[in-house]
Design a protein around this motif. Structure first.
Motif, PDB file in Angstrom:
ATOM      1  N   LYS A 113       5.059   4.980  -5.433  1.00 15.63           N
ATOM      2  CA  LYS A 113       5.464   4.452  -6.730  1.00 15.63           C
ATOM      3  C   LYS A 113       4.772   3.143  -7.067  1.00 15.63           C
ATOM      4  O   LYS A 113       4.804   2.697  -8.220  1.00 15.63           O
ATOM      5  CB  LYS A 113       6.982   4.228  -6.750  1.00 15.63           C
ATOM      6  N   ALA A 114       4.180   2.496  -6.077  1.00 20.45           N
ATOM      7  CA  ALA A 114       3.606   1.168  -6.282  1.00 20.45           C
ATOM      8  C   ALA A 114       2.237   1.256  -6.949  1.00 20.45           C
ATOM      9  O   ALA A 114       1.681   2.333  -7.166  1.00 20.45           O
ATOM     10  CB  ALA A 114       3.493   0.434  -4.949  1.00 20.45           C
ATOM     11  N   VAL A 115       1.671   0.096  -7.240  1.00 25.43           N
ATOM     12  CA  VAL A 115       0.368   0.011  -7.890  1.00 25.43           C
ATOM     13  C   VAL A 115      -0.568  -0.820  -7.023  1.00 25.43           C
ATOM     14  O   VAL A 115      -0.158  -1.455  -6.060  1.00 25.43           O
ATOM     15  CB  VAL A 115       0.485  -0.625  -9.291  1.00 25.43           C
ATOM     16  N   TYR A 116      -1.845  -0.819  -7.404  1.00 30.19           N
ATOM     17  CA  TYR A 116      -2.860  -1.500  -6.606  1.00 30.19           C
ATOM     18  C   TYR A 116      -2.562  -2.986  -6.448  1.00 30.19           C
ATOM     19  O   TYR A 116      -2.717  -3.545  -5.373  1.00 30.19           O
ATOM     20  CB  TYR A 116      -4.228  -1.309  -7.254  1.00 30.19           C
ATOM     21  N   GLY A 117      -2.097  -3.639  -7.535  1.00 31.90           N
ATOM     22  CA  GLY A 117      -1.853  -5.073  -7.481  1.00 31.90           C
ATOM     23  C   GLY A 117      -0.777  -5.463  -6.485  1.00 31.90           C
ATOM     24  O   GLY A 117      -0.731  -6.589  -6.015  1.00 31.90           O
ATOM     25  N   ALA A 118       0.114  -4.521  -6.162  1.00 30.98           N
ATOM     26  CA  ALA A 118       1.192  -4.792  -5.202  1.00 30.98           C
ATOM     27  C   ALA A 118       0.840  -4.300  -3.806  1.00 30.98           C
ATOM     28  O   ALA A 118       1.712  -4.150  -2.958  1.00 30.98           O
ATOM     29  CB  ALA A 118       2.481  -4.126  -5.675  1.00 30.98           C
ATOM     30  N   CYS A 119      -0.443  -4.063  -3.567  1.00 28.74           N
ATOM     31  CA  CYS A 119      -0.922  -3.574  -2.262  1.00 28.74           C
ATOM     32  C   CYS A 119      -0.186  -2.293  -1.855  1.00 28.74           C
ATOM     33  O   CYS A 119       0.124  -2.080  -0.692  1.00 28.74           O
ATOM     34  CB  CYS A 119      -0.759  -4.642  -1.180  1.00 28.74           C
ATOM     35  N   TYR A 120       0.102  -1.465  -2.843  1.00 26.67           N
ATOM     36  CA  TYR A 120       0.751  -0.172  -2.624  1.00 26.67           C
ATOM     37  C   TYR A 120       2.048  -0.292  -1.820  1.00 26.67           C
ATOM     38  O   TYR A 120       2.304   0.494  -0.936  1.00 26.67           O
ATOM     39  CB  TYR A 120      -0.225   0.797  -1.971  1.00 26.67           C
ATOM     40  N   GLY A 121       2.826  -1.280  -2.180  1.00 28.20           N
ATOM     41  CA  GLY A 121       4.154  -1.423  -1.601  1.00 28.20           C
ATOM     42  C   GLY A 121       4.226  -2.294  -0.370  1.00 28.20           C
ATOM     43  O   GLY A 121       5.332  -2.662   0.050  1.00 28.20           O
ATOM     44  N   LEU A 122       3.121  -2.645   0.211  1.00 34.99           N
ATOM     45  CA  LEU A 122       3.144  -3.458   1.424  1.00 34.99           C
ATOM     46  C   LEU A 122       3.751  -4.836   1.188  1.00 34.99           C
ATOM     47  O   LEU A 122       4.416  -5.390   2.062  1.00 34.99           O
ATOM     48  CB  LEU A 122       1.736  -3.600   1.999  1.00 34.99           C
ATOM     49  N   THR A 123       3.534  -5.385  -0.002  1.00 34.72           N
ATOM     50  CA  THR A 123       4.057  -6.720  -0.291  1.00 34.72           C
ATOM     51  C   THR A 123       5.556  -6.716  -0.593  1.00 34.72           C
ATOM     52  O   THR A 123       6.148  -7.779  -0.757  1.00 34.72           O
ATOM     53  CB  THR A 123       3.303  -7.331  -1.485  1.00 34.72           C
ATOM     54  N   SER A 124       6.166  -5.530  -0.667  1.00 39.13           N
ATOM     55  CA  SER A 124       7.612  -5.477  -0.896  1.00 39.13           C
ATOM     56  C   SER A 124       8.398  -5.837   0.359  1.00 39.13           C
ATOM     57  O   SER A 124       9.610  -6.033   0.303  1.00 39.13           O
ATOM     58  CB  SER A 124       8.018  -4.082  -1.383  1.00 39.13           C
ATOM     59  N   PHE A 125       7.723  -5.925   1.485  1.00 39.58           N
ATOM     60  CA  PHE A 125       8.342  -6.337   2.745  1.00 39.58           C
ATOM     61  C   PHE A 125       7.670  -7.626   3.222  1.00 39.58           C
ATOM     62  O   PHE A 125       6.449  -7.758   3.153  1.00 39.58           O
ATOM     63  CB  PHE A 125       8.174  -5.258   3.819  1.00 39.58           C
ATOM     64  N   ASP A 126       8.472  -8.541   3.704  1.00 38.69           N
ATOM     65  CA  ASP A 126       7.934  -9.793   4.253  1.00 38.69           C
ATOM     66  C   ASP A 126       7.678  -9.575   5.751  1.00 38.69           C
ATOM     67  O   ASP A 126       8.515  -9.882   6.599  1.00 38.69           O
ATOM     68  CB  ASP A 126       8.913 -10.944   4.032  1.00 38.69           C
ATOM     69  N   TRP A 127       6.511  -9.045   6.077  1.00 39.61           N
ATOM     70  CA  TRP A 127       6.201  -8.652   7.453  1.00 39.61           C
ATOM     71  C   TRP A 127       6.126  -9.853   8.375  1.00 39.61           C
ATOM     72  O   TRP A 127       6.618  -9.815   9.507  1.00 39.61           O
ATOM     73  CB  TRP A 127       4.891  -7.873   7.490  1.00 39.61           C
ATOM     74  N   ASN A 128       5.491 -10.935   7.922  1.00 37.17           N
ATOM     75  CA  ASN A 128       5.338 -12.114   8.784  1.00 37.17           C
ATOM     76  C   ASN A 128       6.690 -12.726   9.141  1.00 37.17           C
ATOM     77  O   ASN A 128       6.924 -13.116  10.295  1.00 37.17           O
ATOM     78  CB  ASN A 128       4.466 -13.162   8.088  1.00 37.17           C
TER      79      ASN A 128
END
Length: 274
Positions: free
Chosen positions: A181-196
Motif C-alpha cells: 500500500k505504500a509509495v516510493y517516498g515512504a521507502c515502501y513502508g519501511l519508514t513506518s517502523f522505527d527500526w533503530n
C-alpha cells in the motif's frame, strides 16, 4: 489485494529459502512466492508471464523475515508493468521494478540482520536462560540436588520460541501489507517502523537481563557462603564482567563483536580446563 491473496503470499513466504543456491541465492524461492500472483496477473498474456518469470529468476538475496517488504512492493510494481500501454512505458516500469528489487533487498537485509540475527536471537536466548535461573533450573550445575518438573525445563525454551516467532510473524504479515500500500517516498513502508529505536531498546533489555542473570548467579553461589570462597566461581564472574565492559569499548572502536565472542570462548575454555 484480497485477503486470501495476502494469506497465500504469507504461507508461501516460509519457503523462500527452500530453493537457496550459490549462484542466485533466493531467486527460486522468490519465484515460488510470486508465481500464483503472476499467473493471475498475466493469465491473458503468456509472453508477459514468461518475461516476468525470467525477471524473478534473477539474483535475489535478503533477510527472510523482512523479505515480505520486497514481496509487497514488487507485487505493486508488477501491476504497473502489467497495465503499461506501450513498449516505452513497459520498459520504464520494468526499470523501476529492478530498482525497487535491488534497493529493498539490500535495505531489508541490513535491517533484518541487525534486528533478528544480531539482536532478537541473542535476546531470546538470554530470556530462556533468565527464566531457567528464576525457576531454579541451574544450567551450570552438573548434578542438581533434586529432579525438576519437566515444565520448568520447557518454560524457557517455549518462552524464547514464542518471543522470537510472534515478532517475526507479525513483521512478516505487516511487511507485505504495508509495502503493497505504500509509495516510493515512504521507502515502501519501511519508514513506518522505527527500526533503530527497536534495536536500541532490545539491546537495553538484553543488558538488563544479563545483569539480572549475573546477580542471580552471585546469589545462587553465595547463599550458603560460610567460611570458604569458591575460587572458580569468583574467577568466572570476573571474566564475565570483564567481557561485558570490553564490549562497550569494542563498540566505540568499531571492532566487530565476532572477535570478542571468539576471545571469550577461548578464555572460558582455558579457565574451565585449568
Amino acid at each position: 489485494m484480497k485477503f486470501t491473496q495476502q494469506v497465500g503470499f504469507f504461507m508461501r513466504s516460509f519457503f523462500l529459502q527452500a530453493g537457496w543456491n550459490y549462484q542466485k541465492y533466493q531467486n527460486i524461492g522468490l519465484l515460488f512466492i510470486m508465481r500464483p500472483f503472476l499467473s493471475r496477473l498475466y493469465k491473458k498474456d503468456p509472453k508477459k508471464l514468461e518475461d516476468a518469470v525470467a525477471r524473478y529468476l534473477a539474483t535475489f538475496n535478503t533477510q527472510p523475515i523482512l523479505a515480505s517488504f520486497c514481496f509487497g512492493a514488487l507485487a505493486k510494481q508488477e501491476e504497473h508493468i502489467a497495465h503499461a500501454q506501450n513498449f516505452a512505458e513497459t520498459h520504464e516500469e520494468t526499470q523501476a521494478w529492478n530498482t525497487i528489487k535491488r534497493g529493498l533487498s539490500i535495505t531489508t537485509a541490513s535491517i533484518g540482520d541487525r534486528l533478528f540475527w544480531g539482536t532478537l536471537k541473542p535476546l531470546t536466548l538470554l530470556l530462556a536462560l533468565f527464566i531457567w535461573l528464576v525457576l531454579g533450573v541451574h544450567i551450570f550445575e552438573s548434578t542438581p540436588e533434586l529432579p525438576l518438573p519437566c515444565l520448568y525445563i520447557w518454560a524457557g525454551s517455549i518462552a524464547a520460541f514464542l518471543a522470537f516467532n510472534v515478532i517475526a510473524l507479525f513483521v512478516k504479515w505487516e511487511g507485505f501489507k504495508t509495502s503493497y500500500k505504500a509509495v516510493y517516498g515512504a521507502c515502501y513502508g519501511l519508514t513506518s517502523f522505527d527500526w533503530n529505536k527497536t534495536i536500541y531498546n532490545a539491546k537495553k533489555i538484553g543488558l538488563v537481563l544479563t545483569v539480572a542473570m549475573i546477580l542471580l548467579g552471585i546469589y545462587y553461589y553465595l547463599r550458603e557462603f560460610q567460611q570458604s570462597i569458591d575460587v572458580h566461581f569468583i574467577t568466572r564472574a570476573v571474566i564475565v564482567l570483564f567481557f561485558v565492559c570490553i564490549s562497550f569499548i569494542t563498540r566505540r572502536l568499531r571492532i566487530p563483536n565476532m572477535y570478542l565472542y571468539l576471545a571469550a570462548v577461548v578464555v572460558f575454555n582455558l579457565v574451565c580446563y585449568l
